[in-house]
Scaffold this active site. Structure first.
Site, PDB file in Angstrom:
ATOM      1  N   ASP A  51      12.419  -3.308  -0.312  1.00  0.00           N
ATOM      2  CA  ASP A  51      11.004  -3.612  -0.098  1.00  0.00           C
ATOM      3  C   ASP A  51      10.078  -2.780  -0.981  1.00  0.00           C
ATOM      4  OD1 ASP A  51      11.232  -5.581   1.968  1.00  0.00           O
ATOM      5  OD2 ASP A  51      11.802  -3.982   3.353  1.00  0.00           O
ATOM      6  N   ASP A  52      10.635  -1.833  -1.715  1.00  0.00           N
ATOM      7  CA  ASP A  52       9.818  -0.930  -2.513  1.00  0.00           C
ATOM      8  C   ASP A  52       9.224  -1.668  -3.718  1.00  0.00           C
ATOM      9  OD1 ASP A  52       9.132   2.061  -3.153  1.00  0.00           O
ATOM     10  OD2 ASP A  52       9.891   1.216  -5.031  1.00  0.00           O
ATOM     11  N   LEU A  53       7.900  -1.630  -3.825  1.00  0.00           N
ATOM     12  CA  LEU A  53       7.219  -2.367  -4.886  1.00  0.00           C
ATOM     13  C   LEU A  53       7.615  -1.854  -6.267  1.00  0.00           C
ATOM     14  CD1 LEU A  53       5.150  -4.556  -5.584  1.00  0.00           C
ATOM     15  CD2 LEU A  53       3.362  -2.808  -5.393  1.00  0.00           C
ATOM     16  N   TRP A  97      10.906   1.958   5.073  1.00  0.00           N
ATOM     17  CA  TRP A  97      10.757   2.526   3.727  1.00  0.00           C
ATOM     18  C   TRP A  97      10.766   4.047   3.774  1.00  0.00           C
ATOM     19  CZ3 TRP A  97       7.235   5.741   1.332  1.00  0.00           C
ATOM     20  CH2 TRP A  97       7.323   5.823  -0.053  1.00  0.00           C
ATOM     21  N   LEU A 123      10.428  -0.468  -7.229  1.00  0.00           N
ATOM     22  CA  LEU A 123      11.775  -0.927  -7.574  1.00  0.00           C
ATOM     23  C   LEU A 123      11.758  -2.393  -7.971  1.00  0.00           C
ATOM     24  CD1 LEU A 123      14.806  -0.448  -7.786  1.00  0.00           C
ATOM     25  CD2 LEU A 123      14.984  -0.883  -5.324  1.00  0.00           C
TER      26      LEU A 123
END
Length: 215
Positions: A158-160, A139, A162
């Site tokens: 994996d970005d919450l 990340w 997004l």
């Protein structure tokens, strides 16, 4: 707005949902910061901390490495390595983060992390090189690609933030899993960094989406 950005926006606007976000937010404002080493230092210091607490620790860390320097600035690698463990701990850094920062500094000095040559590498090569540094995961490497190198086609699945933004924008019943988000992002190639920025902005319009340069 340069020609490449304009081309990217036209391509992204072919998706009706994203086009509405683009129309609401306006032109992209993805600011790049030139201090590559400083960006990675901040990323490590700010890990798993709230913005206010991280900012305080970062300020104390800069002061500790600066030995009373009147004008604060991000420390150089040799300054980090030359600062005592006691001083770094007094700034509020954990032993683990100190080890991460020392590894980053050491790799930068001996050339294992060639920050000045990263721009000539592919995205995958950069991610591989950065994630060899202790404390830097995929990340952080993806954020570095977007905000330090200005790479146009990064999709941090994996970005919450997004994942939440895509769920909201498309009115999905559940937040998409990273694998599903990877598949959904294919439609935005080769401008996925811009799509990412717009989805982030759809959750927090006007906020400076730059995790590597938090204030």
């Amino acid at each position: 707005m340069d020609a490449k950005t304009s081309e990217g926006l036209r391509a992204l606007a072919s998706d009706p949902t994203l086009r509405k976000i683009i129309d609401r937010i306006g032109p992209p404002r993805i600011a790049r910061h030139r201090d590559r080493f400083g960006a990675l230092v901040r990323a490590i210091v700010y890990q798993q901390l709230s913005g206010k607490a991280a900012g305080t620790i970062h300020r104390r860390f800069v002061e500790a490495c600066g030995n009373g320097r009147k004008t604060p600035r991000e420390p150089e690698p040799e300054e980090i390595l030359g600062t005592s463990l006691v001083a770094l701990r007094s700034a509020g850094l954990s032993r683990q983060k100190i080890a991460y920062l020392q590894d980053l500094a050491g790799r930068t000095l001996d050339g294992r992390l060639p920050l000045d040559r990263l721009g000539r590498m592919s995205d995958d090569e950069i991610i591989k090189t950065l994630t060899e540094v202790k404390g830097i995961g995929r990340w952080t490497a993806e954020m570095f690609l977007i905000f330090s190198l200005g790479r146009p086609d990064v999709w941090p699945a994996d970005d919450l933030g997004l994942r939440k933004a895509v769920q909201k924008a498309y009115r999905l019943r559940e937040m998409p899993l990273p694998r599903a988000l990877v598949a959904r992002g294919e439609r935005f190639r080769p401008f996925r960094s811009y799509a990412t920025w717009y989805f982030w902005q759809s959750l927090a319009p006007g906020e400076p989406a730059d995790p590597l340069n938090a204030k």
